[in-house]
Scaffold this motif. Structure first.
Motif: not given
Length: 125
Positions: A31, A35, A47, A50, A52, A99, A104, A110, A112-113, A115
């Protein structure tokens, strides 16, 4: 599989501060960023910020700029949301998210995969 566990929520007075934590485990390396989102009662999830994993580049929505700071600890696989000058409108369940792409900072949000389960933040007036 990625597991995200938030903590640090609670009840605070307006003007106060909280620091939320999100502990990530599993295949977090795939990922690009992490975020924070929030959802107030009766409202859509929105949102917030976020960051990186690689460079620590950040993005904050206008509503929290100057008040919230997102950060991460790559060794601990943990992301944080330092929330200062809290307002009643910040009351919400706050969710950590994984993310998967360079988007991002995409508006309105962004992709999202994964949560987290969420942590409640309540700001009293």
């Amino acid at each position: 599989q990625v597991q995200l566990v938030e903590s640090g929520g609670g009840l605070v007075q307006a003007g106060g501060s909280l620091r939320l934590s999100c502990a990530a485990s599993g295949r977090t390396g795939i990922y690009y960023a992490m975020g924070w989102f929030r959802q107030a009662p009766g409202k859509e999830r929105e949102f917030v910020a976020a960051i990186t994993w690689g460079g620590g580049d950040t993005y904050n929505v206008d509503a929290v700029k100057g008040r919230f700071t997102i950060s991460r600890d790559n060794v601990k696989n943990t992301v944080y949301l330092q929330m200062n000058s809290l307002k009643s409108e910040d009351t919400a369940v706050y969710y950590c998210a994984a993310i998967p792409s360079i988007d991002y900072n995409r508006k309105p949000a962004p992709p999202v995969h994964y949560w987290g389960q969420g942590t409640q933040v309540t700001v009293s007036s």
